[in-house]
Structures are given as structure tokens and as C-alpha cells.
Design a protein around this motif. Structure first.
Motif, mmCIF file in Angstrom:
data_model
loop_
_atom_site.group_PDB
_atom_site.id
_atom_site.type_symbol
_atom_site.label_atom_id
_atom_site.label_comp_id
_atom_site.label_asym_id
_atom_site.label_seq_id
_atom_site.Cartn_x
_atom_site.Cartn_y
_atom_site.Cartn_z
ATOM 1 N N ARG A 9 -27.671 -16.744 -11.748
ATOM 2 C CA ARG A 9 -27.818 -15.717 -10.705
ATOM 3 C C ARG A 9 -27.216 -16.192 -9.382
ATOM 4 O O ARG A 9 -26.557 -15.424 -8.672
ATOM 5 N N ALA A 10 -27.455 -17.471 -9.059
ATOM 6 C CA ALA A 10 -26.884 -18.022 -7.832
ATOM 7 C C ALA A 10 -25.359 -18.075 -7.910
ATOM 8 O O ALA A 10 -24.660 -17.802 -6.922
ATOM 9 N N LYS A 11 -24.832 -18.420 -9.094
ATOM 10 C CA LYS A 11 -23.370 -18.427 -9.270
ATOM 11 C C LYS A 11 -22.792 -17.049 -9.050
ATOM 12 O O LYS A 11 -21.761 -16.879 -8.365
ATOM 13 N N GLU A 12 -23.427 -16.022 -9.609
ATOM 14 C CA GLU A 12 -22.947 -14.650 -9.436
ATOM 15 C C GLU A 12 -22.905 -14.279 -7.950
ATOM 16 O O GLU A 12 -21.936 -13.674 -7.473
ATOM 17 N N PHE A 13 -23.947 -14.652 -7.244
ATOM 18 C CA PHE A 13 -24.027 -14.358 -5.813
ATOM 19 C C PHE A 13 -22.915 -15.076 -5.042
ATOM 20 O O PHE A 13 -22.219 -14.470 -4.224
ATOM 21 N N LYS A 20 -12.801 -16.787 -3.378
ATOM 22 C CA LYS A 20 -11.440 -16.751 -2.837
ATOM 23 C C LYS A 20 -11.318 -17.472 -1.487
ATOM 24 O O LYS A 20 -10.279 -17.401 -0.834
ATOM 25 N N ARG A 21 -12.369 -18.206 -1.124
ATOM 26 C CA ARG A 21 -12.289 -19.010 0.096
ATOM 27 C C ARG A 21 -11.327 -20.167 -0.127
ATOM 28 O O ARG A 21 -11.279 -20.761 -1.214
ATOM 29 N N LYS A 22 -10.558 -20.510 0.895
ATOM 30 C CA LYS A 22 -9.595 -21.596 0.801
ATOM 31 C C LYS A 22 -10.285 -22.890 0.371
ATOM 32 O O LYS A 22 -11.308 -23.273 0.924
ATOM 33 N N GLY A 23 -9.720 -23.545 -0.621
ATOM 34 C CA GLY A 23 -10.264 -24.806 -1.113
ATOM 35 C C GLY A 23 -11.064 -24.678 -2.385
ATOM 36 O O GLY A 23 -11.258 -25.663 -3.103
ATOM 37 N N ILE A 24 -11.559 -23.460 -2.690
ATOM 38 C CA ILE A 24 -12.361 -23.258 -3.903
ATOM 39 C C ILE A 24 -11.464 -22.753 -5.034
ATOM 40 O O ILE A 24 -10.666 -21.841 -4.852
ATOM 41 N N VAL A 25 -11.615 -23.364 -6.217
ATOM 42 C CA VAL A 25 -10.851 -22.982 -7.400
ATOM 43 C C VAL A 25 -11.732 -22.222 -8.378
ATOM 44 O O VAL A 25 -11.305 -21.251 -9.004
ATOM 45 N N GLY A 26 -12.995 -22.668 -8.543
ATOM 46 C CA GLY A 26 -13.885 -22.022 -9.491
ATOM 47 C C GLY A 26 -15.339 -22.340 -9.192
ATOM 48 O O GLY A 26 -15.653 -23.334 -8.525
ATOM 49 N N ILE A 27 -16.256 -21.490 -9.702
ATOM 50 C CA ILE A 27 -17.694 -21.674 -9.516
ATOM 51 C C ILE A 27 -18.374 -21.387 -10.852
ATOM 52 O O ILE A 27 -18.205 -20.301 -11.419
ATOM 53 N N GLY A 28 -19.128 -22.372 -11.371
ATOM 54 C CA GLY A 28 -19.758 -22.209 -12.672
ATOM 55 C C GLY A 28 -21.143 -22.818 -12.734
ATOM 56 O O GLY A 28 -21.684 -23.311 -11.737
ATOM 57 N N GLY A 40 -32.456 -30.486 -14.811
ATOM 58 C CA GLY A 40 -32.241 -29.048 -14.791
ATOM 59 C C GLY A 40 -30.815 -28.630 -14.477
ATOM 60 O O GLY A 40 -29.878 -29.425 -14.529
ATOM 61 N N ALA A 41 -30.685 -27.359 -14.125
ATOM 62 C CA ALA A 41 -29.370 -26.738 -13.949
ATOM 63 C C ALA A 41 -28.912 -26.799 -12.504
ATOM 64 O O ALA A 41 -29.704 -27.003 -11.575
ATOM 65 N N GLY A 42 -27.608 -26.599 -12.328
ATOM 66 C CA GLY A 42 -27.022 -26.563 -10.999
ATOM 67 C C GLY A 42 -25.743 -25.762 -11.007
ATOM 68 O O GLY A 42 -25.331 -25.211 -12.039
ATOM 69 N N ILE A 43 -25.109 -25.685 -9.867
ATOM 70 C CA ILE A 43 -23.840 -24.971 -9.713
ATOM 71 C C ILE A 43 -22.723 -25.991 -9.559
ATOM 72 O O ILE A 43 -22.823 -26.912 -8.746
ATOM 73 N N ASN A 44 -21.665 -25.841 -10.364
ATOM 74 C CA ASN A 44 -20.461 -26.651 -10.220
ATOM 75 C C ASN A 44 -19.434 -25.857 -9.420
ATOM 76 O O ASN A 44 -19.059 -24.750 -9.824
ATOM 77 N N THR A 239 -18.173 -19.626 -15.820
ATOM 78 C CA THR A 239 -17.440 -20.068 -14.639
ATOM 79 C C THR A 239 -16.395 -19.037 -14.241
ATOM 80 O O THR A 239 -15.536 -18.674 -15.046
ATOM 81 N N ASP A 240 -16.462 -18.573 -12.999
ATOM 82 C CA ASP A 240 -15.435 -17.687 -12.454
ATOM 83 C C ASP A 240 -14.371 -18.564 -11.801
ATOM 84 O O ASP A 240 -14.699 -19.469 -11.014
ATOM 85 N N ILE A 241 -13.101 -18.293 -12.110
ATOM 86 C CA ILE A 241 -12.059 -19.251 -11.722
ATOM 87 C C ILE A 241 -10.732 -18.561 -11.443
ATOM 88 O O ILE A 241 -10.427 -17.510 -12.028
#
Length: 360
Positions: A9-13, A20-28, A40-44, A239-241
Motif C-alpha cells: 500500500r505504501a509503495k502504491e502511494f 518520476k522524480r529525478k534520481g528514482i528508477v523504480g519503487i518496489g 518484516g517488509a519494506g520498500i525498495n 515494483t513500478d519502474i
């Protein structure tokens, strides 16, 4: 400690606001600490190569954004460089000679291409209604995201020619979109006859028993045109990338967005596109997990989609020797966000598998 659902849910948010912020390639979604899965889990967050000051600013922005959710989810910044996909291996690329040679019948794991001047990997041999197909990426088997083209093995970059090495033609593919979400970079090649394809995998001619959705922490392995045989581990799912395309799609596509992809930590290089990662299981033998289509420029990870998505979209099954198909073992993981999720009906309807057009 965050659950995988909370991390998803946090990744979706975050993805909607920060991808699309400069420097970011993907969030998973992955482990908060891969060395200690019980945390536990986290965001990469996969990033371009940026300096310490820029990294601190980026982390502060991410933390500020996620604080709105009021659910504490750990975050890891992983420097990978940009993600890329190309069917044109560079002249200096190190390759494995075994996987670049001409082989008949053609098993999964060996060099293949359309007439695009490049070379990728034959991912898997699949079947539909008794007809065999070679499964790989759109950008490996196609030339222009539209027209059919002969398939040669080995690929053109490895000396393959239509006169000597023609095994089939581009049959169906998922068109890649410049705008909106992509889910698969995928295509099938229809062989000139079924005898040209060997429904087994790699040098050892391994029989694949089925498909399994990737899960965080799973240990996998693969064989491919450039990297040969190597191990890997599923680092993140869902992962959205952003992926930058090179030839033959450099001008046609540029950088496009993929949704809910799987990141596998393991060597990936130009020419490995199309490779299918496998997992040995105690309950069902060797299972096909995911097909890679892109990597990062540091060469340490690949970007993949679940092989079960390929079968959902193309209505295929994993082929086996003797005209058999793999038995499908039903494992219900929907709602368990440690796993990649099956395509929803809405997602599946948005994926258009089209027949390659013949040139007039």
C-alpha cells in the motif's frame, strides 16, 4: 514491523507521487533487511547513481511523502543506475560460447533474434492446442513493434542468417506503450515446424514442471545467451519502474513505465533479454518463475515479469517432451503481497496480444 500488505500500500502511494522524480528508477516491495527476513517488509527504492547530498535530499522527500500514510514502513535506497532494454549486445560484451551456437532442435536458454541485428535469449518453449511456440521478449523477436519478421537461431549478433538459421517467425506480441502502464515485454515465435523446438531448458535439457509466482527471498537460477548459468534471488516484487529502450526501439519508445515488476538480484547483461528464471521446489520440481526483459547499467539485477502472466496473456502452457504440457499446481497467493500477484481481470483486459502483421 511492517507487513507485506502495508509495504505494498505504501509503495502504491509513493509510486504515484515519486516515481518520476529525478534520481528514482523504480519503487518496489522487499524485505526491510534482507539479511534478517524476520524484521518484516519494506520498500525498495532503486536510484540512479547520485551523490551523498542528493541521496539525503531524496530520502527526506520520500520520508516526507510516506509520513502522510501514518504507517511506518522501512525504506532502502539501492543504487543501480538507470534500467535499460536492448536487443543489440555491445561489441565488447562477454558471452558464453555454448549459448551462442547453432543448436537443433532449439531449447530454452540459447541465442535467438528477429532480423533486428541483435541477439537475445529463447526464454521457454510453450504450447497452445498442440502447437509449440518459442517465448521471448517483444524487443528480441520483433523489429518495429508491428510487423512480423523471421526468427533466427543463433541471433543475428551471433552470426544467424535467414539463409542458414531460419527457425520461424514472429507470431504474436504485446505492443509496448509510450504512454500508460506496461506489464509485459513479450512475444512468441511460430516455428516452421514443431520439430525445430525442444521443449526443455538449458545445457542439461531440464524439463520444466510448471509455473510459480515469484516471492521475495526466493532463490532462483537461469541460463542465457550472455551470462550463461548463474544463480539469483528475488529482491522485490510489485515494483513500478522506468525502463529506457535501446535498439531497435530507441527512437520509437525512449523511456517507458512498467507496473508491478519483479527485481531479481543476479548478473544480467546485454543479450540476456528473454531469459526465464527457474526455481527448484520440494512440491513440484523445477518451476518457471519470471521472464527478464531489462537490466540496470551496473549489471547486478534484472527486471522481470511473472511467467504466469505470459501464460495468462497468451493462453499458453509450459511445453514438455512427448507433446505433454506442464501440470498446473494451484497455489492461492492472491492477497499475499510477499508474492507477485496474478493479473486481475482488469489488468488482463488492458493487455492486448496482437498478431504480427505481414508486410505488404
Amino acid at each position: 514491523m511492517a507487513t507485506f500488505y502495508e509495504a505494498y500500500r505504501a509503495k502504491e502511494f509513493l509510486s504515484k507521487r515519486m516515481l518520476k522524480r529525478k534520481g528514482i528508477v523504480g519503487i518496489g516491495v522487499g524485505y526491510a533487511d534482507p539479511k534478517h527476513p524476520n524484521k518484516g517488509a519494506g520498500i525498495n527504492v532503486y536510484t540512479d547513481k547520485i551523490g551523498p547530498a542528493a541521496k539525503r535530499r531524496l530520502l527526506n522527500a520520500l520520508n516526507a511523502a510516506i509520513s502522510i500514510k501514518k504507517t511506518p514502513v522501512p525504506m532502502r535506497l539501492i543504487t543501480t543506475g538507470p534500467a535499460f532494454a536492448t536487443a543489440a549486445p555491445s561489441a565488447g560484451a562477454i558471452t558464453q560460447a555454448e549459448y551462442r551456437r547453432r543448436v537443433r532442435p532449439v531449447p530454452a536458454g540459447y541465442s535467438v533474434s528477429g532480423l533486428n541485428g541483435g541477439a537475445g535469449t529463447a526464454g521457454l518453449i510453450v504450447s497452445r492446442d498442440g502447437q509449440l511456440f518459442l517465448a521471448s521478449n517483444n524487443h528480441v523477436l520483433s523489429i518495429d513493434n508491428f510487423h512480423t519478421t523471421p526468427t533466427v537461431q543463433p541471433g543475428q549478433a551471433d552470426g544467424g542468417t535467414v539463409a542458414n538459421d531460419h527457425i520461424g517467425r514472429l507470431h504474436e506480441f504485446v505492443p509496448l506503450r509510450r504512454v500508460g502502464n506496461n506489464y509485459l515485454d513479450a512475444a512468441t515465435s511460430l516455428p516452421r515446424n514443431n520439430r525445430l523446438l525442444d521443449p526443455r531448458y538449458g545445457v542439461d535439457r531440464r524439463t520444466v514442471q510448471g509455473v510459480l509466482l515469484p516471492s521475495v527471498g526466493s532463490r532462483v537460477f537461469s541460463e542465457s545467451r550472455t551470462s550463461g548459468r548463474r544463480p539469483g534471488v528475488v529482491e522485490s516484487v510489485n515494483t513500478d519502474i522506468l525502463v529506457r529502450y535501446g535498439d531497435p526501439y530507441r527512437d520509437l519508445l525512449g523511456t517507458i513505465q512498467f507496473r508491478n515488476q519483479t527485481i531479481i538480484r543476479g548478473h544480467f547483461a546485454e543479450g540476456d533479454s528473454g531469459v526465464v528464471w527457474l526455481q527448484d521446489t520440494s512440491f513440484g520440481g523445477t518451476q518457471a518463475v519470471a521472464m527478464s526483459f531489462a537490466g540496470f547499467n551496473l549489471g547486478t539485477r534484472s527486471i522481470s515479469f511473472p511467467m504466469s502472466w505470459f501464460n495468462q496473456a497468451f493462453r499458453t502452457q509450459v511445453a514438455q517432451p512427448g507433446g505433454r504440457t506442464a501440470h498446473i499446481r494451484k497455489i492461492n497467493v492472491r492477497g499475499n503481497y510477499k508474492y507477485a500477484q496474478p493479473l486481475t481481470k482488469k489488468e488482463l483486459n488492458s493487455i492486448k496480444v496482437v498478431r504480427a502483421a505481414r508486410r505488404k
